[in-house]
Every structure is written in structure tokens, then in C-alpha cells.
Design an enzyme around this catalytic site. Structure first.
Site, PDB file in Angstrom:
ATOM      1  N   GLU A   1      -7.080   4.689  -2.531  1.00 50.54           N
ATOM      2  CA  GLU A   1      -7.654   3.678  -1.640  1.00 50.54           C
ATOM      3  C   GLU A   1      -8.795   4.280  -0.810  1.00 50.54           C
ATOM      4  OE1 GLU A   1      -6.962   0.296  -1.331  1.00 50.54           O
ATOM      5  OE2 GLU A   1      -5.764   0.532  -3.148  1.00 50.54           O
TER       6      GLU A   1
ATOM      7  N   HIS B   1      -1.610  -2.366   1.583  1.00 54.80           N
ATOM      8  CA  HIS B   1      -2.172  -2.042   0.264  1.00 54.80           C
ATOM      9  C   HIS B   1      -3.503  -1.315   0.475  1.00 54.80           C
ATOM     10  CE1 HIS B   1      -3.746  -3.697  -3.911  1.00 54.80           C
ATOM     11  NE2 HIS B   1      -4.177  -2.496  -3.660  1.00 54.80           N
TER      12      HIS B   1
ATOM     13  N   HIS C   1     -12.290   2.503  -1.406  1.00 56.65           N
ATOM     14  CA  HIS C   1     -12.686   1.643  -0.280  1.00 56.65           C
ATOM     15  C   HIS C   1     -13.062   2.436   0.976  1.00 56.65           C
ATOM     16  CE1 HIS C   1     -11.361  -1.895  -2.532  1.00 56.65           C
ATOM     17  NE2 HIS C   1     -10.238  -1.255  -2.823  1.00 56.65           N
TER      18      HIS C   1
HETATM   19  P1  5GP Z   1      -7.229  -7.813  -8.245  1.00 53.09           P
HETATM   20  O1  5GP Z   1      -8.051  -8.052  -9.463  1.00 53.09           O
HETATM   21  O2  5GP Z   1      -5.870  -7.251  -8.509  1.00 53.09           O
HETATM   22  O3  5GP Z   1      -7.242  -8.939  -7.258  1.00 53.09           O
HETATM   23  O4  5GP Z   1      -7.992  -6.662  -7.465  1.00 53.09           O
HETATM   24  C1  5GP Z   1      -8.134  -5.385  -8.009  1.00 53.09           C
HETATM   25  C2  5GP Z   1      -8.789  -4.503  -7.004  1.00 53.09           C
HETATM   26  O5  5GP Z   1     -10.120  -4.936  -6.724  1.00 53.09           O
HETATM   27  C3  5GP Z   1      -8.120  -4.492  -5.622  1.00 53.09           C
HETATM   28  O6  5GP Z   1      -7.064  -3.607  -5.563  1.00 53.09           O
HETATM   29  C4  5GP Z   1      -9.245  -4.039  -4.759  1.00 53.09           C
HETATM   30  O7  5GP Z   1      -9.430  -2.658  -4.863  1.00 53.09           O
HETATM   31  C5  5GP Z   1     -10.417  -4.762  -5.364  1.00 53.09           C
HETATM   32  N1  5GP Z   1     -10.609  -6.080  -4.745  1.00 53.09           N
HETATM   33  C6  5GP Z   1     -10.109  -7.279  -5.172  1.00 53.09           C
HETATM   34  N2  5GP Z   1     -10.522  -8.286  -4.382  1.00 53.09           N
HETATM   35  C7  5GP Z   1     -11.277  -7.717  -3.419  1.00 53.09           C
HETATM   36  C8  5GP Z   1     -11.992  -8.238  -2.313  1.00 53.09           C
HETATM   37  O8  5GP Z   1     -12.021  -9.445  -2.033  1.00 53.09           O
HETATM   38  N3  5GP Z   1     -12.658  -7.338  -1.549  1.00 53.09           N
HETATM   39  C9  5GP Z   1     -12.667  -6.012  -1.820  1.00 53.09           C
HETATM   40  N4  5GP Z   1     -13.341  -5.212  -1.007  1.00 53.09           N
HETATM   41  N5  5GP Z   1     -12.017  -5.483  -2.861  1.00 53.09           N
HETATM   42  C10 5GP Z   1     -11.337  -6.325  -3.649  1.00 53.09           C
HETATM   43  P1  5GP Z   2      -6.604  -1.704  -6.253  1.00 48.95           P
HETATM   44  O1  5GP Z   2      -5.818  -2.852  -6.758  1.00 48.95           O
HETATM   45  O2  5GP Z   2      -6.504  -1.280  -4.815  1.00 48.95           O
HETATM   46  O3  5GP Z   2      -7.857  -1.316  -6.961  1.00 48.95           O
HETATM   47  O4  5GP Z   2      -5.690  -0.719  -6.999  1.00 48.95           O
HETATM   48  C1  5GP Z   2      -4.382  -0.519  -6.735  1.00 48.95           C
HETATM   49  C2  5GP Z   2      -4.120   0.703  -7.570  1.00 48.95           C
HETATM   50  O5  5GP Z   2      -3.221   1.496  -6.866  1.00 48.95           O
HETATM   51  C3  5GP Z   2      -3.545   0.347  -8.900  1.00 48.95           C
HETATM   52  O6  5GP Z   2      -4.082   1.231  -9.851  1.00 48.95           O
HETATM   53  C4  5GP Z   2      -2.090   0.601  -8.714  1.00 48.95           C
HETATM   54  O7  5GP Z   2      -1.500   1.107  -9.881  1.00 48.95           O
HETATM   55  C5  5GP Z   2      -2.071   1.654  -7.623  1.00 48.95           C
HETATM   56  N1  5GP Z   2      -0.945   1.471  -6.709  1.00 48.95           N
HETATM   57  C6  5GP Z   2      -0.110   2.448  -6.337  1.00 48.95           C
HETATM   58  N2  5GP Z   2       0.822   1.959  -5.506  1.00 48.95           N
HETATM   59  C7  5GP Z   2       0.565   0.647  -5.351  1.00 48.95           C
HETATM   60  C8  5GP Z   2       1.207  -0.374  -4.593  1.00 48.95           C
HETATM   61  O8  5GP Z   2       2.218  -0.183  -3.903  1.00 48.95           O
HETATM   62  N3  5GP Z   2       0.657  -1.607  -4.667  1.00 48.95           N
HETATM   63  C9  5GP Z   2      -0.450  -1.861  -5.407  1.00 48.95           C
HETATM   64  N4  5GP Z   2      -0.930  -3.106  -5.422  1.00 48.95           N
HETATM   65  N5  5GP Z   2      -1.072  -0.917  -6.140  1.00 48.95           N
HETATM   66  C10 5GP Z   2      -0.567   0.328  -6.113  1.00 48.95           C
END
Ligand code: 5GP
Ligand code: 5GP
Length: 237
Positions: free
Chosen positions: A127, A43, A131
Site C-alpha cells: 500500500e 485497506h 499509494h
Molecule cells: P478494485 O478493482 O478491486 O476496486 O481496485 C483495485 C485497486 O485499485 C485498489 O486496491 C486500489 O489500489 C486501486 N483503486 C481502486 N479504486 C480506486 C480509487 O477510486 N482511487 C484510488 N486511488 N485507487 C483505487
Molecule cells: P489494492 O487492491 O490495494 O491494489 O491491492 C490489494 C492487494 O493487497 C491485493 O494484491 C491483495 O492480494 C493484497 N492484500 C493483502 N491483504 C489484503 C487485505 O486484507 N485486503 C485486501 N483487499 N487486499 C489485501
């Protein structure tokens, strides 16, 4: 890379189980309509602080997370502040040319499962911006090191060796999953669950911890809210 190097402490190398992405209400799609292998896929590789900083800039994602977390965690999150850097260089777009020799490997190991646009490159560049621009690495090193770390350990094979195989009926203790990964990789990882369409907890993502150079695994220095229950599924993909 730049004069303003980010001072994060470690990376999370986050891998998702496609079965647990696809069987939720959101569903999934495959790049070029080709189903990826039944393997964990990357991811992202996310720079992280070992201690959250200040209160300002409290990451929205963290608040979102906290909504589903227990009171004890909620009270921590209020004091936690910013837990990771993100979007460190907004103008820094990933160029396909820079990673051209990695694309075949990225297609296999870092496929998008989202139905939004079905292009893995969009996922990689998202990504990278969110990040990767905080990693102090050039894009090629950032992606190559994530791939190399993932290639070291086949998480699905490690789980299978411990008798944890994909099944739509079986459940496994979270501790057996945690132990299998610690044994198989040599390092303690964090686990995240989500819910299938019936509301049952299933292993969704494995967060392996990685040193600042993105070259070797380390024991995870932080626990995180896991959303797992004592027993979890590993759905068939
Ligand atoms: P979710 O709310 O789905 O857990 O996270 C949304 C997004 O926030 C992730 O895709 C990632 O980009 C960022 N994120 C969530 N948890 C963490 C974390 O523990 N560390 C970092 N660096 N990013 C995070
Ligand atoms: P993060 O959770 O890293 O901030 O965000 C993930 C983002 O990438 C979301 O906006 C999601 O729609 C997009 N995305 C595209 N492909 C994938 C996938 O395979 N897995 C996840 N978790 N997010 C994806």
C-alpha cells in the site's frame, strides 16, 4: 517530500469489513493465525483526483471496475482517463524501522486478511508503494495519520448504534448504512459492496474522504460505482 509533489485532491481512507472479505469464494487467512477483532480494518489510504485526467494511463483497476458497472458508468469511464496517481516512487521501499513504533497499532487496525503471505507488513509495504509514495508524506506520517483518522470513529459501533449489526440473515437498506455513517462521523462516505458465496450483496468497504494533509475527514466529493443493491448484508465475522 520531493520537488515533484503530487497534485491530488483528496484521499480515500478505505476500510474493509472482514466478514465480507472472508465469506467470498476467495476466503481469508489471519496473520499469525490470530483472528482480528470484529471491526473494520484499514485497506489503504489512497490519493485521488476529484476529476480524472486525460485518457492516457487509464488505470487498469478502473477498467476492471467498469466491467462490472452499468453502461452509463462505462461510457463515463471511457472519458475519465487517469483517476488517481499510483506508484509515484518505485524505488521507495517501506522500512520496518521507520514505522516500528506504529506496528502494534497497525497490527490491530490494518491486518492483512489475504492468504497469499499472511504478513501484514507485506500489505502495508504494498500500500505504501502503490499509494503512499504519491501522498507527499513521509512513511511515518502516512501510517500515523491513517491510524489517527481511523481511531476517531469506530464504524462498526456507529452502525450498531443505528441497529445495523452483523447478521447472516438480516439485510439493511444501503441508505440506512449511508445515513448512519454520515450521522456518526459527520461526513458523507462512499460504500462498496461485494458478493457472498450465495451471490448476495454485502457491505465490503467504506471509503471515507480525507483532506490532502490526511488530517481531517471531508464529505466525499465523488460518487463511485458501489456494486451495492438496495438492501445489503453485514455478515458475521
Ligand atoms: P478494485 O478493482 O478491486 O476496486 O481496485 C483495485 C485497486 O485499485 C485498489 O486496491 C486500489 O489500489 C486501486 N483503486 C481502486 N479504486 C480506486 C480509487 O477510486 N482511487 C484510488 N486511488 N485507487 C483505487
Ligand atoms: P489494492 O487492491 O490495494 O491494489 O491491492 C490489494 C492487494 O493487497 C491485493 O494484491 C491483495 O492480494 C493484497 N492484500 C493483502 N491483504 C489484503 C487485505 O486484507 N485486503 C485486501 N483487499 N487486499 C489485501
Amino acid at each position: 517530500v520531493s520537488s515533484t509533489a503530487e497534485k491530488f485532491d483528496f484521499f480515500y481512507l478505505v476500510q474493509q469489513w472482514p466478514g465480507s472479505f472472508c465469506d467470498t469464494r476467495q476466503g481469508c487467512c489471519f496473520p499469525d493465525d490470530t483472528k482480528p477483532a470484529a471491526a473494520f480494518g484499514i485497506h489503504g489510504m489512497w490519493p485521488n483526483y476529484a476529476k480524472c485526467r486525460g485518457r492516457q494511463g487509464l488505470a487498469r483497476a478502473m477498467l476492471g471496475d467498469a466491467a462490472g458497472a452499468d453502461d452509463a458508468f462505462l461510457s463515463t469511464v471511457g472519458r475519465r482517463g487517469k483517476c488517481w496517481p499510483e506508484y509515484c516512487d518505485d524505488g521507495n521501499e517501506l522500512s520496518p524501522w521507520e514505522i516500528r513504533d506504529l506496528v502494534a497499532s497497525l497490527d490491530r487496525s490494518w491486518p492483512t486478511l489475504s492468504c497469499k503471505n499472511r504478513r501484514s507488513f507485506q500489505f502495508w509495504s504494498y500500500e505504501w508503494k502503490k499509494h503512499g509514495t504519491c501522498s507527499n508524506l513521509e512513511p511515518h506520517d502516512y501510517f500515523a495519520r491513517a491510524l489517527a483518522l481511523k481511531a476517531k470513529h469506530d464504524l462498526a459501533a456507529i452502525l450498531a448504534d443505528a441497529g445495523i449489526v452483523p447478521s447472516d440473515t438480516e439485510t439493511y437498506t444501503v441508505s440506512s448504512v449511508r445515513d448512519a455513517i454520515a450521522q456518526g462521523t459527520g461526513f458523507v462516505a462512499n460504500l462498496e459492496c461485494n458478493r457472498d458465496a450465495d451471490g448476495e450483496a454485502q457491505l465490503f468497504q467504506v471509503y471515507q474522504c480525507v483532506d490532502r494533509d490526511a488530517k481531517k475527514l471531508i464529505d466525499c466529493p465523488l460518487a463511485m460505482p458501489t456494486k451495492c443493491t438496495d438492501r445489503v448484508k453485514l455478515p458475521v465475522f
